[in-house]
Design an enzyme around this catalytic site. Structure first.
Site, short mmCIF file in Angstrom:
data_model
loop_
_atom_site.label_atom_id
_atom_site.label_comp_id
_atom_site.label_asym_id
_atom_site.label_seq_id
_atom_site.Cartn_x
_atom_site.Cartn_y
_atom_site.Cartn_z
N ASP A 1 -17.32 -46.01 8.57
CA ASP A 1 -16.85 -47.11 9.41
C ASP A 1 -15.99 -48.06 8.57
OD1 ASP A 1 -17.96 -48.28 12.34
OD2 ASP A 1 -16.97 -49.76 11.08
N TRP B 1 -26.15 -44.67 16.41
CA TRP B 1 -25.94 -43.22 16.60
C TRP B 1 -26.50 -42.47 15.39
CZ3 TRP B 1 -20.93 -41.17 19.33
CH2 TRP B 1 -20.78 -41.80 20.56
N LYS C 1 -15.83 -41.23 22.36
CA LYS C 1 -15.58 -42.26 23.38
C LYS C 1 -14.09 -42.33 23.72
CE LYS C 1 -16.23 -46.69 22.22
NZ LYS C 1 -17.24 -47.72 22.02
N ASP D 1 -11.38 -46.60 6.49
CA ASP D 1 -10.53 -46.68 7.68
C ASP D 1 -10.10 -45.26 7.99
OD1 ASP D 1 -8.58 -46.92 9.57
OD2 ASP D 1 -7.40 -48.43 8.53
N ASP E 1 -17.52 -42.85 18.04
CA ASP E 1 -17.66 -44.00 18.94
C ASP E 1 -16.66 -45.07 18.51
OD1 ASP E 1 -18.83 -45.42 21.04
OD2 ASP E 1 -20.50 -46.18 19.85
N GLY F 1 -24.97 -48.60 13.33
CA GLY F 1 -25.76 -47.46 12.89
C GLY F 1 -26.69 -46.81 13.90
C1 SAM Z 1 -18.82 -49.41 19.29
S1 SAM Z 1 -18.87 -49.51 17.56
C2 SAM Z 1 -19.82 -48.12 17.11
C3 SAM Z 1 -21.28 -48.25 17.40
C4 SAM Z 1 -22.10 -47.16 16.77
N1 SAM Z 1 -21.89 -45.88 17.46
C5 SAM Z 1 -23.56 -47.46 16.78
O1 SAM Z 1 -24.33 -46.75 17.44
O2 SAM Z 1 -23.97 -48.40 16.12
C6 SAM Z 1 -17.24 -49.01 17.13
C7 SAM Z 1 -17.00 -48.97 15.64
O3 SAM Z 1 -15.75 -48.30 15.39
C8 SAM Z 1 -15.29 -48.79 14.14
N2 SAM Z 1 -13.89 -48.45 13.94
C9 SAM Z 1 -12.82 -48.84 14.67
N3 SAM Z 1 -11.67 -48.38 14.14
C10 SAM Z 1 -12.02 -47.65 13.05
C11 SAM Z 1 -11.29 -46.94 12.06
N4 SAM Z 1 -9.95 -46.90 12.10
N5 SAM Z 1 -11.96 -46.30 11.08
C12 SAM Z 1 -13.32 -46.39 11.04
N6 SAM Z 1 -14.08 -47.05 11.93
C13 SAM Z 1 -13.44 -47.69 12.92
C14 SAM Z 1 -15.55 -50.28 14.25
O4 SAM Z 1 -15.56 -50.90 12.98
C15 SAM Z 1 -16.90 -50.33 14.97
O5 SAM Z 1 -17.94 -50.52 14.07
#
Ligand code: SAM
Length: 248
Positions: free
Chosen positions: A113, A87, A193, A129, A153, A85
């Site tokens: 997420d 961002w 990203k 998802d 991200d 969370g």
């Molecule tokens: C690096 S973290 C994000 C950090 C976030 N920007 C923050 O500031 O806290 C990447 C996130 O992408 C999510 N993610 C990956 N594939 C996903 C998908 N298909 N749908 C939704 N979220 C996804 C992961 O669950 C993970 O929590």
């Protein structure tokens, strides 16, 4: 005067930070010892704790926004892959989602997420998802209109195989980009990203057709040893660009 991410002066003598050394404990693997040591010595981790952010990732979006200024009061923001969370916390403050900046427009923040995210006042958070069928329609329904910023991200957990990880992140980024084309207001911003690795050329081409400017950035908060970088596309051209691109 030079300052480190904790805001301390780093120039001059006697300013060297004391490093925390982690002893290998019974049952702790060498890689988790290394991870712990890196966390304990990371100035962005310390600063996130001091400033109440849920993770050091918050500083990546802060640094991108310092450069491109897209999180403005009143902006409607979609944050894809928002757990835990950081961002969203930044976006809530900057777009004035809680109406704390009097006299300024009030924005909105919608985050999704795969994982459950503890509530953040001012943000509307959902578990989803984004690659599941119909996910984009679901997000559009929650959004209930246009967005000014789509940021992603999203990253799948590492497979340990560089090229596989790269392709996975590019497909997440592409899904986010096509969603952005559907929901962005003219002039809007897409920030996402990517991992350096060769397959991002096609994505860049698509973005260049639809945005006035496309920049590739490695913010200082992104670890130097990570192949992660960010694409920031500003000045969404809207429907007209979509029609031009379709006829090419
Ligand atoms: C690096 S973290 C994000 C950090 C976030 N920007 C923050 O500031 O806290 C990447 C996130 O992408 C999510 N993610 C990956 N594939 C996903 C998908 N298909 N749908 C939704 N979220 C996804 C992961 O669950 C993970 O929590």
């Amino acid at each position: 005067m030079a300052k480190d991410p904790t805001g301390k002066n780093t120039s001059g003598r006697g300013q060297r930070e004391l490093k925390v050394k982690v002893k290998t404990a019974r049952g702790r693997t060498l890689s988790s010892t290394r991870w712990l040591q890196r966390q304990l010595n990371d100035p962005y981790v310390k600063r996130a704790q001091a400033e109440g952010y849920r993770g050091r990732a918050a500083f990546k979006i802060l640094e991108l926004d310092e450069k491109f200024r897209f999180l403005v009061p009143g902006a409607r923001v979609v944050d894809l892959g928002c757990a835990p969370g950081g961002w969203c916390q930044v976006a809530v403050k900057r777009v004035n989602a809680l109406g704390e900046k009097s006299g300024k427009a009030v924005g909105t923040v919608l985050g999704i997420d795969l994982q459950e995210v503890d509530q953040i006042p001012g943000a509307d958070l959902h578990v989803l998802d984004f690659l599941a069928e119909g996910a984009d329609e679901q997000v559009k329904a929650w959004l209930g209109g246009k967005a000014d910023v789509v940021m992603s991200d999203m990253a799948a957990s590492s497979s340990g195989h560089k090229q596989t990880d790269h392709l996975r992140i590019i497909s997440l980024c592409e899904a986010a980009a096509y969603f952005a084309f559907d929901v962005l207001e003219e002039g809007g911003t897409f920030a996402a990203k990517v991992l350096a690795g060769g397959a991002e050329g096609e994505l860049q081409k698509i973005l260049k057709q639809r945005f006035a400017k496309v920049a590739n950035v490695k913010p200082p908060a992104s670890r130097a040893d990570s192949s992660e970088k960010f694409v920031v596309a500003t000045g969404f051209r809207g429907v007209a660009a979509r029609e031009d691109a379709a006829s090419e």
